[in-house]
Motif scaffolding. Structure first.
Motif, PDB file in Angstrom:
ATOM      1  N   ILE A 150       0.823  -1.200   0.000  1.00  0.00           N
ATOM      2  CA  ILE A 150       0.000   0.000   0.000  1.00  0.00           C
ATOM      3  C   ILE A 150       0.863   1.259   0.000  1.00  0.00           C
ATOM      4  N   VAL A 151       2.100   1.150   0.545  1.00  0.00           N
ATOM      5  CA  VAL A 151       2.980   2.317   0.599  1.00  0.00           C
ATOM      6  C   VAL A 151       3.468   2.718  -0.787  1.00  0.00           C
ATOM      7  N   MET A 152       3.238   1.855  -1.803  1.00  0.00           N
ATOM      8  CA  MET A 152       3.616   2.197  -3.171  1.00  0.00           C
ATOM      9  C   MET A 152       2.443   2.045  -4.120  1.00  0.00           C
ATOM     10  N   GLY A 153       1.223   2.115  -3.556  1.00  0.00           N
ATOM     11  CA  GLY A 153       0.024   2.108  -4.376  1.00  0.00           C
ATOM     12  C   GLY A 153      -0.643   0.774  -4.528  1.00  0.00           C
ATOM     13  N   GLY A 154      -0.091  -0.304  -3.981  1.00  0.00           N
ATOM     14  CA  GLY A 154      -0.671  -1.621  -4.125  1.00  0.00           C
ATOM     15  C   GLY A 154      -1.850  -1.852  -3.207  1.00  0.00           C
ATOM     16  N   VAL A 155      -2.455  -3.037  -3.331  1.00  0.00           N
ATOM     17  CA  VAL A 155      -3.657  -3.352  -2.553  1.00  0.00           C
ATOM     18  C   VAL A 155      -3.516  -4.672  -1.798  1.00  0.00           C
ATOM     19  N   SER A 156      -2.291  -5.166  -1.638  1.00  0.00           N
ATOM     20  CA  SER A 156      -2.088  -6.383  -0.847  1.00  0.00           C
ATOM     21  C   SER A 156      -2.316  -6.076   0.631  1.00  0.00           C
ATOM     22  N   GLU A 157      -2.540  -7.107   1.408  1.00  0.00           N
ATOM     23  CA  GLU A 157      -2.752  -6.914   2.847  1.00  0.00           C
ATOM     24  C   GLU A 157      -2.311  -8.162   3.609  1.00  0.00           C
ATOM     25  N   SER A 158      -1.830  -7.932   4.821  1.00  0.00           N
ATOM     26  CA  SER A 158      -1.353  -9.049   5.630  1.00  0.00           C
ATOM     27  C   SER A 158      -1.573  -8.754   7.101  1.00  0.00           C
ATOM     28  N   GLN A 159      -1.389  -9.782   7.894  1.00  0.00           N
ATOM     29  CA  GLN A 159      -1.470  -9.676   9.348  1.00  0.00           C
ATOM     30  C   GLN A 159      -0.466 -10.629   9.979  1.00  0.00           C
ATOM     31  N   LEU A 160      -0.077 -10.319  11.187  1.00  0.00           N
ATOM     32  CA  LEU A 160       0.699 -11.220  12.031  1.00  0.00           C
ATOM     33  C   LEU A 160      -0.184 -11.524  13.226  1.00  0.00           C
ATOM     34  N   THR A 161      -0.638 -12.763  13.342  1.00  0.00           N
ATOM     35  CA  THR A 161      -1.621 -13.113  14.364  1.00  0.00           C
ATOM     36  C   THR A 161      -1.152 -14.325  15.153  1.00  0.00           C
TER      37      THR A 161
END
Length: 606
Positions: free
Chosen positions: A276-287
């Motif tokens: 997202i910091v370069m315009g993308g739409v990926s997403e993640s979590q550490l759970t």
């Protein structure tokens, strides 16, 4: 498993499905998530030949602002735009310091320079061990030696309790209730000097003059607690606490499932840092997910959806800068225990406060569906900035670890693509992440006794052995329980060394020494030499997980004296031990009537 040092907190973005208490990254706590949660989000995962370009939405911009705010003081809009334009294929947002200039954190203790716990610290060997540790320690106002004593007044007479590097704690190893778990906080090694008290039947002076002459010179008896109580049950009480999740496992834990830690200087927060910091739409979590670890333990799971739209293609979880730099230079690298999925990941370490400064990266491959231990030597981490290597940068300084980041990216380094990358939903269960040493060092060093295996050895002539061999039963099974205590240490899983000195004397250090295995040698050895040896063993890989005997070459009947104006030179302990060629698994025990001698126990046929 070592105690948790890093608190995992996912950085959740605007537009994600969150709970009422997790909408702010600064307060979001770890929560369990399943792969289905990632697969069924509204963005989903589409199979298509070319990634779809999408203009950034208000939700995406909100996630960006929230990500930047989680890791930094919010920058000006102009700075955000300039960073985005500068990052063509980069993997980190804009630079920013998290601490004011001039506030560089102090390095934390490392290796044996952490807290060393000495049990039996007022005994003949124990008090000398405490002094030797303090002599070897640098000046400090922080305790680095913790002395466990039964009698605080006696400790005041025998130890330098005014030294700020020494902490005295009161407890009795035979009374489990008096041994507080806090006694082991920050402990990196234990020097075990406790032993059952043996004294003359006719009594002794207050300062135990007869005892210190040696057992050959008086008719011995057990004074106070029995050998079983001290040598086995008491030792087991100490081991039970030492086996708690602490650094006695020979490593510094860096990431584990669970909540906070008492070791607050290491505490950090983790957040998602995606494309997202370069315009993308990926997403993640550490759970943290219950039962996702090896053997059904809880595990930290790095998971999410990685997409290539808008020139994106990476997800990561990164810690905020630690409140103090973590010094792990006493170790050789970092190891992870993961359940692989066939993809290649990166681990980044940072040693400077700048948000977008140099990071040190190492890639690792995983095998689909298999638990595997990945070892990344510090020497394999190369300096990286925005996915480009920077050979002109200095090598990794492992004494100044300030933050960490784990990443899945389509980009490798220097415009190369990751050969083991796949877009879509993913997850990587992490059982633990910790430092490791290629050569393990002892963490539990115990003083036992020469002759400990001879009481039941076939064909032994007790008249030629130390008195305790022939008097084992009369002395309450003293050697029997010493040997059972040794077995308890060997079964504990803690890296150990067991030292079996021959008859201990009050003579000065410096006599020529002999080190052997198989429990056959007889003679005497100075308590001063033994204390010096114990301290050295904390840094001696060649003696780890071994048992050996030690004596001087001076005959028992001949006193050993030195010229105090010309004392013996410092001893080369490493050479002495290395020349002994110590073997793991050699104990000299008798198993099912067969004396194992200098053979490895498991190789002896019984």
């Amino acid at each position: 498993m070592p105690a948790s040092l890093l608190v995992v907190r996912p950085c959740l973005g605007v537009g994600r499905r969150t709970t009422a208490t997790s909408r702010s990254p600064s307060i979001a706590r770890v929560h369990a998530a399943s792969p289905q949660q990632f697969r069924h989000r509204r963005w989903g995962v589409r199979a298509q030949a070319q990634p779809e370009e999408k203009p950034p939405s208000f939700q995406t911009l909100g996630r960006l602002v929230q990500t930047l705010g989680f890791f930094n003081n919010l920058p000006s809009p102009g700075k955000v735009i300039s960073d985005l334009l500068a990052t063509a294929v980069g993997e980190s947002p804009k630079p920013a310091a998290t601490q004011e200039a001039g506030e560089m954190p102090q390095p934390l203790p490392r290796g044996r320079d952490g807290v060393v716990l000495v049990t039996g610290a007022t005994g003949g060997v124990g008090k000398r061990v405490v002094c030797a540790l303090l002599d070897a320690a640098p000046p400090s106002t922080t305790p680095c030696v913790r002395a466990l004593v039964r009698n605080e007044a006696k400790a005041g007479d025998l130890l330098d309790i005014n030294d700020p590097r020494l902490q005295v704690v009161t407890g009795d190893i035979t009374q489990a209730a008096t041994l507080q778990p806090a006694f082991f906080d920050d402990v990196t090694a234990v020097l075990s000097c406790t032993a059952v008290t043996v004294g003359p039947k006719e009594g002794d002076t207050e300062d135990r003059q007869k005892y210190y002459q040696g057992i050959k010179f008086y008719d011995p008896s057990i004074v106070g607690d029995t050998p079983e109580t001290v040598e086995l049950l008491g030792l087991s009480n100490v081991l039970r606490l030492a086996q708690r999740p602490t650094s006695l496992a020979g490593q510094v834990p860096l990431l584990l499932a669970g909540g906070g830690s008492a070791l607050s200087p290491f505490a950090a927060e983790w957040g998602a840092l995606d494309d997202i910091v370069m315009g993308g739409v990926s997403e993640s979590q550490l759970t943290v997910r219950k039962g996702a670890g090896e053997g059904g333990r809880d595990a930290v799971v790095f998971g999410g959806v990685v997409r290539e739209e808008n020139n994106g293609g990476f997800v990561s979880a990164r810690s905020r800068n630690f409140s103090q730099a973590l010094d792990v230079s006493a170790y050789d690298g970092i190891q992870l225990r993961v359940l692989g999925n066939g993809l290649r990941y990166k681990l980044y370490l940072r040693t400077e406060e700048a948000w977008d400064g140099i990071a040190y990266g190492a890639s690792f491959d995983t095998t689909d569906g298999e638990w595997q231990t990945v070892k990344l030597p510090f020497s394999s981490f190369q300096p990286i900035r925005r996915a480009k290597t920077t050979p002109e940068s200095p090598p990794l300084n492992a004494s100044k670890l300030l933050s960490m980041q784990i990443m899945l990216s389509k980009f490798e380094y220097d415009e190369e693509l990751n050969p083991a990358f796949k877009a879509g939903a993913f997850e990587l269960p992490i059982d633990f992440m910790a430092t490791y040493n290629a050569q393990e060092r002892p963490k539990y060093v115990h003083v036992s006794s020469g002759g400990v295996t001879r009481w039941n050895r076939p064909g032994i002539d007790v008249s030629q052995e130390p008195p305790a061999v022939g008097m084992n039963e009369a002395l309450g099974g003293i050697l029997t329980y010493k040997l059972e205590g040794e077995d308890a240490i060997r079964a504990s899983g803690i890296p150990f060394t067991i030292v079996r000195p021959c008859a201990l004397t009050e003579e000065p250090r410096g006599a020529e020494l002999v080190v052997d295995q198989g429990d056959t040698i007889k003679g005497k050895v100075s308590r001063e030499d033994v204390a010096e040896l114990l301290v050295h063993l904390l840094d001696e890989p060649c003696a780890c997980n071994t048992i050996f005997e030690i004596k001087s070459t001076v005959p028992f009947s001949q006193p050993w004296t030195i010229d105090e104006a010309n004392p013996p030179p410092p001893r080369d302990w490493h050479t002495l031990l290395a020349d002994a060629d110590l073997q793991v698994g050699v104990s000299g025990k008798t198993i099912d009537g067969v004396y194992t001698g200098k053979n490895v126990e498991s190789e002896v046929r019984v």
